[in-house]
Scaffold this active site. Structure first.
Site, PDB file in Angstrom:
ATOM      1  N   HIS A 279      -7.122   0.307   1.013  1.00 57.17           N
ATOM      2  CA  HIS A 279      -5.965  -0.436   0.526  1.00 57.17           C
ATOM      3  C   HIS A 279      -5.871  -0.327  -0.990  1.00 57.17           C
ATOM      4  O   HIS A 279      -6.886  -0.282  -1.694  1.00 57.17           O
ATOM      5  CB  HIS A 279      -6.077  -1.909   0.921  1.00 57.17           C
ATOM      6  CG  HIS A 279      -5.864  -2.165   2.381  1.00 57.17           C
ATOM      7  ND1 HIS A 279      -4.841  -1.599   3.092  1.00 57.17           N
ATOM      8  CD2 HIS A 279      -6.557  -2.939   3.266  1.00 57.17           C
ATOM      9  CE1 HIS A 279      -4.893  -2.015   4.358  1.00 57.17           C
ATOM     10  NE2 HIS A 279      -5.944  -2.818   4.483  1.00 57.17           N
ATOM     11  N   CYS A 328      -1.966   3.374  -0.952  1.00 57.36           N
ATOM     12  CA  CYS A 328      -0.574   3.067  -1.258  1.00 57.36           C
ATOM     13  C   CYS A 328      -0.389   2.767  -2.742  1.00 57.36           C
ATOM     14  O   CYS A 328      -1.329   2.436  -3.457  1.00 57.36           O
ATOM     15  CB  CYS A 328      -0.104   1.887  -0.429  1.00 57.36           C
ATOM     16  SG  CYS A 328       0.106   2.288   1.305  1.00 57.36           S
TER      17      CYS A 328
END
Length: 649
Positions: A279, A328
């Site tokens: 993440h 991301c």
């Protein structure tokens, strides 16, 4: 009378009518040296070499030897009148080089083993052209320039001490003996001015890589792809001579400590590579990596700033600093204050390879039960190529751009300050910095040292072998195999456990089947295995408890014998990553605990689809203070929308 005495003396002279000849042969080739002489009565022969008084057994006119090294030989011919004469010295030249193409029934005609190579040299430097040929007799050499013989160039090596523009041209060499004449390939020699020379091949003083994959988050969706992505990339980087440390599931404090250890391995001229899968998000032009213990919602102080890591890498004066991020880059609320980073001077040779562009998500794909980050999938395809690192990333970008699964959703972004054509495949130059290389070697081995194989003898007569393997630098696997048994013990089985107990985070419900596949691929079939994860948390010496279960042949009762084996702190455990920044991390954890909103469950992607895709992380919006409403917490993508989205096969 005088004439009669002279006639008698002449008949006693020994005349060598055929001298031996020099030869040039491959190593271990069988050679026969021959001498022919005329004289009165029976003639005697004795062969000598340059390093021996006499060749053992060399008492015939023919000397058969197996050529193992280059030597000189001579033969003495004598008669019973005590007359003697020596043959000419001959050389048996032995070349330990490639002899492919040499006929099995080779008769000694010239065979060119090494052709000269084209030369591009600086004016005034030495010109050397080399040619090597086998031959019996040893071949003669004659060099030619532009088709004309060079009278004084008649050896296997042409040398010109100080080259000038006049020495430029096309060169070849004639190789001949009494059997045949052959010609080498023609080669061009270019004499250039110093500024016309091609740059010397770029090298590294060492190559070091830190790979981190975060999967099992406490407060965020669990990921699958980083497991195999880190594993496969680590194997490929090792093929490129990188010293690799690969770690899974790190807390904030552990990530900081691991990066600090990584930075210690960097030095002037070293290639440093940092890879992260997990993440992440972007804020104010800076990228942040989310630790597995980050609260929900998280803030920059709960994460690792990528640009700060690159800043520290450059401070170590690396020759190449590469940052590869499969995460991301969704934007946070711009009200958040980014961490302060002082700008660094333009030292150059930095490369960022982003899995996706700004304010976009990166995706992982499940294909046939195997999960992979789509960026790392194509990165692993191209990373071994001997090209400029940015060219490799461009190929990754092109392949990902053609993938229909992420068209319009994900695109690779490359940023760099390369001032030299550096490649991840550049050679490591070990000369001139021996001490620094030794220190890095010691430090790197500390994080990758495995326990030695153990053999345990039990009272029942059974022998159990313990073997150790590293799946990652913080994941150790222990294999137990029953090697021998006594007739007193039957149906032997083994179970393993650790002291202190270490939970296998991949064996819990919903754990990764891909981690299990790493064990099943082993070539041997142990009786039992034990996987020890998160070794970075180990604070004491590790003990492996081995329980041997067997049936006593006489009583038919089951028995258990136990042995304990201390293996110290294996792999990254010896680095004690838990010590670094743990106080600061605890304080930050307490400060943010009030904002934690609990665990978020995450089901696996549907396996009945040919391909299923979901983001590494979710769209995130920063909550500036604990009192903010839930609408300001990180926004989640619609899971149902993703599950109902089908891609063409």
């Amino acid at each position: 009378m005088t004439g009669s005495r002279n006639s008698q003396i002449m008949t006693r002279e020994i005349v060598i009518v055929c001298h031996p000849v020099s030869v040039c042969v491959p190593v271990n080739h069988k050679v026969t040296l021959r001498v022919r002489a005329e004289g009165t009565g029976i003639l005697n022969y004795q062969w000598f070499s340059e390093d021996e008084n006499a060749v053992p057994g060399g008492t015939e006119s023919n000397l058969a030897i197996t050529a193992t090294k280059t030597q000189l030989f001579v033969c003495r011919v004598s008669d019973h009148f005590h007359n003697y004469v020596f043959s000419e010295w001959v050389k048996v030249k032995v070349l330990d080089i490639n002899k492919s193409g040499l006929p099995v029934d080779w008769q000694g005609n010239p065979h060119i083993a090494i052709n000269p190579k084209p030369q591009r040299i600086q004016q005034g430097s030495k010109l050397i052209l080399h040619c090597v040929a086998f031959g019996i007799p040893a071949p003669n050499y004659q060099w030619y320039k532009n088709g004309r013989p060079l009278p004084d160039k008649t050896s296997d090596t042409l040398q010109i001490a100080h080259s000038t523009s006049e020495h430029a041209g096309s060169y070849l060499c004639s190789v001949s003996n009494v059997l045949e004449e052959r010609w080498t390939d023609a080669v061009d020699v270019n004499i250039v001015q110093p500024d016309q020379l091609p740059p010397a091949a770029l090298t590294a003083t060492d190559k070091v890589a830190l790979l981190i994959g975060n999967l099992n988050y406490s407060n965020h969706p669990v990921l699958m792809a980083p497991l195999m992505d880190v594993r496969e990339l680590a194997n490929l980087l090792q093929q490129l001579d990188f010293r690799v440390v690969s770690l899974l599931d790190l807390t904030m404090g552990e990530m900081r400590s691991a990066i600090d250890k990584f930075l210690q391995l960097l030095d002037r001229g070293v290639y440093g590579l940092f890879y992260y899968a997990g993440h992440g998000y972007e804020h104010a032009g800076r990228n942040y990596l989310v630790a597995v213990d980050a609260p929900q919602p998280y803030r920059p102080e709960n994460c690792i700033c990528v640009q700060r890591v690159m800043h520290k890498m450059q401070e170590r004066q690396t020759a190449l600093s590469v940052m590869l991020l499969d995460t991301c880059r969704k934007w946070y609320n711009q009200n958040c204050i980014p961490s302060a980073i002082m700008p660094l001077g333009p030292s150059g040779n930095t490369v960022y390879g982003y899995a996706t562009c700004e304010d976009a998500e990166a995706f992982e794909v499940q294909d046939g039960g195997k999960s992979t980050g789509i960026f790392t999938k194509y990165l692993n395809k191209h990373i071994l190529q001997s090209e400029k690192v940015t060219h490799v990333l461009e190929k990754v970008s092109e392949d990902l751009g053609k993938d229909p699964l992420v068209t319009g959703k994900q695109a690779v972004e490359i940023k760099h300050t390369l001032k030299e054509p550096r490649s991840l495949a550049d050679q490591v130059r070990t000369t001139g910095h021996t001490r620094e290389l030794h220190l890095r070697d010691v430090c790197w081995k500390q994080a990758n040292e495995l326990p030695r194989k153990k053999h345990l003898m039990f009272l029942c007569g059974a022998e159990v072998e313990l073997c150790f393997s590293a799946l990652f630098s913080n994941v150790l696997v222990v294999f137990a195999s029953v090697k021998t048994t006594d007739n007193r013990a039957q149906d032997c089985t083994v179970t393993l456990s650790s002291i202190p107990p270490i939970v296998d985070i991949f064996s819990k419900p919903g754990g990764s089947e891909e981690m299990d596949s790493l064990l099943f691929n082993k070539s041997y079939n142990p009786n039992c295995s034990l996987r020890l994860c998160s070794l970075q948390k180990l604070k004491e010496s590790l003990v492996i408890k081995v329980d041997l279960h067997y049936t006593n042949k006489d009583s038919k009762l089951r028995h258990t014998e136990t042995q304990r084996v201390e293996i110290g702190k294996p792999l990254v455990a010896s680095c004690e990553l838990y010590r670094g920044n743990h106080v600061t991390s605890d304080k930050r954890q307490k400060a943010t605990s009030a904002r934690t909103v609990g665990n978020i469950s995450n089901s696996k992607s549907p396996t009945n689809q040919s391909l299923a895709c979901r983001p590494f992380t979710r769209k995130a919006v920063c909550a500036p203070n604990p009192a903010m409403s839930r609408s300001n917490e990180p926004e989640e993508n619609d899971e149902n929308e993703l599950q109902n989205f089908y891609y063409p096969p």
